[in-house]
Scaffold this motif. Structure first.
Motif, PDB file in Angstrom:
ATOM      1  N   MET A  45       0.832  -1.187   0.000  1.00 11.08           N
ATOM      2  CA  MET A  45       0.000   0.000   0.000  1.00 11.08           C
ATOM      3  C   MET A  45       0.879   1.254   0.000  1.00 11.08           C
ATOM      4  N   LYS A  46       0.620   2.156  -0.948  1.00  8.15           N
ATOM      5  CA  LYS A  46       1.467   3.351  -1.047  1.00  8.15           C
ATOM      6  C   LYS A  46       0.782   4.533  -0.370  1.00  8.15           C
ATOM      7  N   SER A  47       1.564   5.256   0.401  1.00  7.50           N
ATOM      8  CA  SER A  47       1.047   6.449   1.056  1.00  7.50           C
ATOM      9  C   SER A  47       2.208   7.399   1.288  1.00  7.50           C
ATOM     10  N   TRP A  48       1.935   8.688   1.399  1.00 11.34           N
ATOM     11  CA  TRP A  48       3.045   9.635   1.604  1.00 11.34           C
ATOM     12  C   TRP A  48       3.725   9.437   2.959  1.00 11.34           C
ATOM     13  N   ILE A  49       3.043   8.722   3.874  1.00 14.53           N
ATOM     14  CA  ILE A  49       3.626   8.507   5.203  1.00 14.53           C
ATOM     15  C   ILE A  49       4.602   7.312   5.200  1.00 14.53           C
ATOM     16  N   SER A  50       4.642   6.578   4.066  1.00  8.65           N
ATOM     17  CA  SER A  50       5.469   5.364   3.990  1.00  8.65           C
ATOM     18  C   SER A  50       6.923   5.603   4.381  1.00  8.65           C
ATOM     19  N   PHE A  51       7.459   6.784   4.055  1.00 12.12           N
ATOM     20  CA  PHE A  51       8.874   7.037   4.343  1.00 12.12           C
ATOM     21  C   PHE A  51       9.157   7.074   5.854  1.00 12.12           C
ATOM     22  N   LEU A  52       8.105   7.253   6.650  1.00 12.81           N
ATOM     23  CA  LEU A  52       8.274   7.283   8.113  1.00 12.81           C
ATOM     24  C   LEU A  52       8.159   5.887   8.728  1.00 12.81           C
ATOM     25  N   LEU A  53       7.742   4.929   7.917  1.00 10.75           N
ATOM     26  CA  LEU A  53       7.451   3.599   8.463  1.00 10.75           C
ATOM     27  C   LEU A  53       8.561   2.596   8.183  1.00 10.75           C
ATOM     28  N   PRO A  54       8.759   1.635   9.113  1.00  6.03           N
ATOM     29  CA  PRO A  54       9.808   0.629   8.899  1.00  6.03           C
ATOM     30  C   PRO A  54       9.420  -0.375   7.810  1.00  6.03           C
ATOM     31  N   ASP A  55      10.409  -1.130   7.300  1.00  5.40           N
ATOM     32  CA  ASP A  55      10.140  -2.109   6.236  1.00  5.40           C
ATOM     33  C   ASP A  55       9.434  -3.355   6.772  1.00  5.40           C
ATOM     34  N   ASP A  56       9.754  -3.715   7.995  1.00  7.58           N
ATOM     35  CA  ASP A  56       9.161  -4.921   8.586  1.00  7.58           C
ATOM     36  C   ASP A  56       7.653  -4.721   8.785  1.00  7.58           C
ATOM     37  N   GLU A  57       6.841  -5.685   8.329  1.00 11.98           N
ATOM     38  CA  GLU A  57       5.380  -5.452   8.334  1.00 11.98           C
ATOM     39  C   GLU A  57       4.770  -5.391   9.734  1.00 11.98           C
ATOM     40  N   TYR A  58       5.322  -6.146  10.690  1.00 10.36           N
ATOM     41  CA  TYR A  58       4.777  -6.094  12.059  1.00 10.36           C
ATOM     42  C   TYR A  58       5.047  -4.710  12.675  1.00 10.36           C
ATOM     43  N   LYS A  59       6.308  -4.266  12.505  1.00 12.19           N
ATOM     44  CA  LYS A  59       6.676  -2.952  13.052  1.00 12.19           C
ATOM     45  C   LYS A  59       5.858  -1.841  12.378  1.00 12.19           C
ATOM     46  N   GLU A  60       5.678  -1.994  11.065  1.00  8.78           N
ATOM     47  CA  GLU A  60       4.908  -0.992  10.303  1.00  8.78           C
ATOM     48  C   GLU A  60       3.482  -0.879  10.846  1.00  8.78           C
ATOM     49  N   LYS A  61       2.880  -2.046  11.100  1.00 14.65           N
ATOM     50  CA  LYS A  61       1.501  -2.068  11.599  1.00 14.65           C
ATOM     51  C   LYS A  61       1.424  -1.413  12.986  1.00 14.65           C
ATOM     52  N   ARG A  62       2.387  -1.767  13.862  1.00 14.36           N
ATOM     53  CA  ARG A  62       2.384  -1.191  15.210  1.00 14.36           C
ATOM     54  C   ARG A  62       2.546   0.330  15.154  1.00 14.36           C
ATOM     55  N   MET A  63       3.473   0.783  14.292  1.00 14.12           N
ATOM     56  CA  MET A  63       3.713   2.228  14.177  1.00 14.12           C
ATOM     57  C   MET A  63       2.464   2.966  13.691  1.00 14.12           C
ATOM     58  N   LEU A  64       1.745   2.331  12.744  1.00 15.78           N
ATOM     59  CA  LEU A  64       0.511   2.952  12.247  1.00 15.78           C
ATOM     60  C   LEU A  64      -0.511   3.103  13.366  1.00 15.78           C
TER      61      LEU A  64
END
Lengths: 66, 152
Positions: B1-20
Motif C-alpha cells: 500500500m502506497k502512502s506519503w507517510i510510507s517514508f516514516l514507516l519501517p520495512d518490517d510489516e509487524y513494526k509498520e503495523k504497530r507504528m501505524l
C-alpha cells in the motif's frame, strides 16, 4: 493464529534469524508468527511457505496443524 | 500500500503495523486535546497561544515515542545476554558521542560561554538530554530483550 511454521522451520534446521532474513522481516516478527501472536499478510505467508518448501495449507490450515 | 507517510514507516510489516497504530492513537489523542482546549478557552481565556500549540506537539510526540519505547519493537534482534550487554555499551557510547559532538559544534559555531552560569546552562542541558536519551534507549532495549527472549 496457530500454525506449523516453527515445526517446519526446525525440520529444515533453519534458525528464526535465517528465515527472517530470507523473507525480509525481523526475527521478532518470525517469533511472533510462530507463537500465533501476529497474523502475517498473505504476501508474507507465501514467502514463508516458499522458503520452507511447503504449501499454505501445510503451514496455516487448521486441519493440518501438528 | 502506497502512502506519503510510507517514508516514516519501517520495512518490517509487524513494526509498520504497530507504528501505524501508534500514529493513529496519537492523532486521536491530539484531536481530543484540541477539543478540550477549545472548551477550556471558553471558560478561561488563554493568552499564550504559542505555548498551547507547543503543548499539542509535545503530547503527540510523547505519546508516539512513549508507546514505541515500551512496545519493545526497537531492538528486534537482541535476544541473548551477550548481545544485550553489547547493545548497552553501544547505547552508552552513542549517547556520549552525541554529547561531545553537540558540545564541540556549539562551541565552534554558536558561542563560547562567557561566564560560569552560561557554562552551567549548556552543560546542564546537554547532560539532561544525554541522561534522558540513555534512559529511554535503555528501557526500549530492556523491553525488546524481554520480548525477544520469550519468542525464541
Amino acid at each position: 493464529m496457530k500454525n506449523n511454521v516453527k515445526i517446519m522451520r526446525l525440520k529444515m534446521s533453519m534458525t528464526q534469524e535465517q528465515l527472517a532474513k530470507r523473507v525480509g522481516v525481523t526475527r521478532q516478527t518470525i517469533g511472533l508468527i510462530e507463537k500465533g501472536e501476529y497474523n502475517p499478510s498473505l504476501q508474507l505467508c507465501v514467502a514463508i511457505a516458499k522458503e520452507l518448501n511447503k504449501t499454505l495449507d501445510d503451514l496455516f490450515w487448521e486441519e493440518n496443524l501438528i | 500500500m502506497k502512502s506519503w507517510i510510507s517514508f516514516l514507516l519501517p520495512d518490517d510489516e509487524y513494526k509498520e503495523k504497530r507504528m501505524l497504530y501508534f500514529f493513529s492513537e496519537g492523532a486521536i489523542i491530539l484531536f481530543l486535546s484540541v477539543i478540550i482546549m477549545i472548551i477550556c478557552n471558553r471558560i478561561f481565556t488563554i493568552n499564550d497561544v504559542e505555548i498551547v500549540l507547543l503543548l499539542f506537539v509535545a503530547i503527540f510526540l510523547l505519546y508516539v515515542s512513549g508507546r514505541y519505547i515500551i512496545s519493545g519493537i526497537e531492538y528486534t534482534d537482541i535476544a541473548t545476554e551477550h548481545s544485550y550487554k553489547k547493545e548497552i555499551k553501544n547505547i552508552f557510547s552513542r549517547t556520549c558521542s552525541f554529547v561531545v559532538i553537540f558540545m564541540l559544534l556549539y562551541l565552534i559555531f554558536l558561542d563560547i560561554p562567557s561566564n560560569r552560569n552560561e557554562w552551567m546552562e549548556i552543560t546542564g542541558l546537554l547532560l539532561s538530554v544525554g541522561i534522558v536519551w540513555f534512559i529511554t534507549s535503555f528501557i526500549s532495549l530492556r523491553r525488546s530483550y524481554k520480548k525477544n527472549k520469550e519468542l525464541l
